[in-house]
Scaffold this motif. Structure first.
Motif, PDB file in Angstrom:
ATOM      1  N   VAL A   9       0.861  -1.173   0.000  1.00  0.00           N
ATOM      2  CA  VAL A   9       0.000   0.000   0.000  1.00  0.00           C
ATOM      3  C   VAL A   9       0.899   1.225   0.000  1.00  0.00           C
ATOM      4  O   VAL A   9       1.823   1.334   0.806  1.00  0.00           O
ATOM      5  CB  VAL A   9      -0.915   0.010   1.250  1.00  0.00           C
ATOM      6  N   THR A  10       0.644   2.109  -0.895  1.00  0.00           N
ATOM      7  CA  THR A  10       1.404   3.348  -0.960  1.00  0.00           C
ATOM      8  C   THR A  10       0.588   4.454  -0.308  1.00  0.00           C
ATOM      9  O   THR A  10      -0.558   4.688  -0.682  1.00  0.00           O
ATOM     10  CB  THR A  10       1.696   3.718  -2.423  1.00  0.00           C
ATOM     11  N   LEU A  11       1.180   5.081   0.698  1.00  0.00           N
ATOM     12  CA  LEU A  11       0.501   6.157   1.412  1.00  0.00           C
ATOM     13  C   LEU A  11       1.065   7.500   0.975  1.00  0.00           C
ATOM     14  O   LEU A  11       2.270   7.638   0.765  1.00  0.00           O
ATOM     15  CB  LEU A  11       0.680   6.002   2.916  1.00  0.00           C
ATOM     16  N   VAL A  18      -0.726  12.135   9.127  1.00  0.00           N
ATOM     17  CA  VAL A  18      -1.874  11.893  10.003  1.00  0.00           C
ATOM     18  C   VAL A  18      -1.603  10.688  10.900  1.00  0.00           C
ATOM     19  O   VAL A  18      -1.852  10.719  12.110  1.00  0.00           O
ATOM     20  CB  VAL A  18      -3.171  11.698   9.178  1.00  0.00           C
ATOM     21  N   ALA A  19      -1.084   9.598  10.331  1.00  0.00           N
ATOM     22  CA  ALA A  19      -0.778   8.406  11.121  1.00  0.00           C
ATOM     23  C   ALA A  19       0.283   8.714  12.174  1.00  0.00           C
ATOM     24  O   ALA A  19       0.183   8.257  13.323  1.00  0.00           O
ATOM     25  CB  ALA A  19      -0.315   7.279  10.209  1.00  0.00           C
ATOM     26  N   LEU A  24       1.652   9.699  17.814  1.00  0.00           N
ATOM     27  CA  LEU A  24       2.258  10.575  18.818  1.00  0.00           C
ATOM     28  C   LEU A  24       1.268  10.912  19.926  1.00  0.00           C
ATOM     29  O   LEU A  24       1.614  10.880  21.111  1.00  0.00           O
ATOM     30  CB  LEU A  24       2.761  11.856  18.147  1.00  0.00           C
ATOM     31  N   LEU A  25       0.030  11.218  19.559  1.00  0.00           N
ATOM     32  CA  LEU A  25      -0.984  11.535  20.557  1.00  0.00           C
ATOM     33  C   LEU A  25      -1.302  10.330  21.442  1.00  0.00           C
ATOM     34  O   LEU A  25      -1.440  10.455  22.666  1.00  0.00           O
ATOM     35  CB  LEU A  25      -2.254  12.051  19.889  1.00  0.00           C
ATOM     36  N   LEU A  26      -1.415   9.151  20.826  1.00  0.00           N
ATOM     37  CA  LEU A  26      -1.670   7.947  21.605  1.00  0.00           C
ATOM     38  C   LEU A  26      -0.511   7.662  22.552  1.00  0.00           C
ATOM     39  O   LEU A  26      -0.721   7.343  23.729  1.00  0.00           O
ATOM     40  CB  LEU A  26      -1.900   6.756  20.674  1.00  0.00           C
TER      41      LEU A  26
END
Length: 58
Positions: A9-11, A18-19, A24-26
């Protein structure tokens, strides 16, 4: 004969950003939320979670 297939899968850069921000927030929540919480609060939360999953502990 076994056939092996792979896919990739190419992001986009925006998706990776976003990921990364979500990770980082988690991570910050786990370190500061759990790390600085009162130990009784953590115990009660773990105890309630065990019961919600159906694991007996008494």
């Amino acid at each position: 004969m076994a056939v092996s297939t792979t896919s990739s899968v190419t992001l986009s850069a925006n998706d990776r950003l976003v990921a990364g921000v979500l990770a980082l927030l988690l991570g910050a929540f786990l370190v500061f939320g759990a790390g600085l919480a009162n130990s009784a609060v953590l115990h009660d939360t773990a105890h309630d979670t065990r019961h919600s999953y159906g694991f007996p502990c008494h």
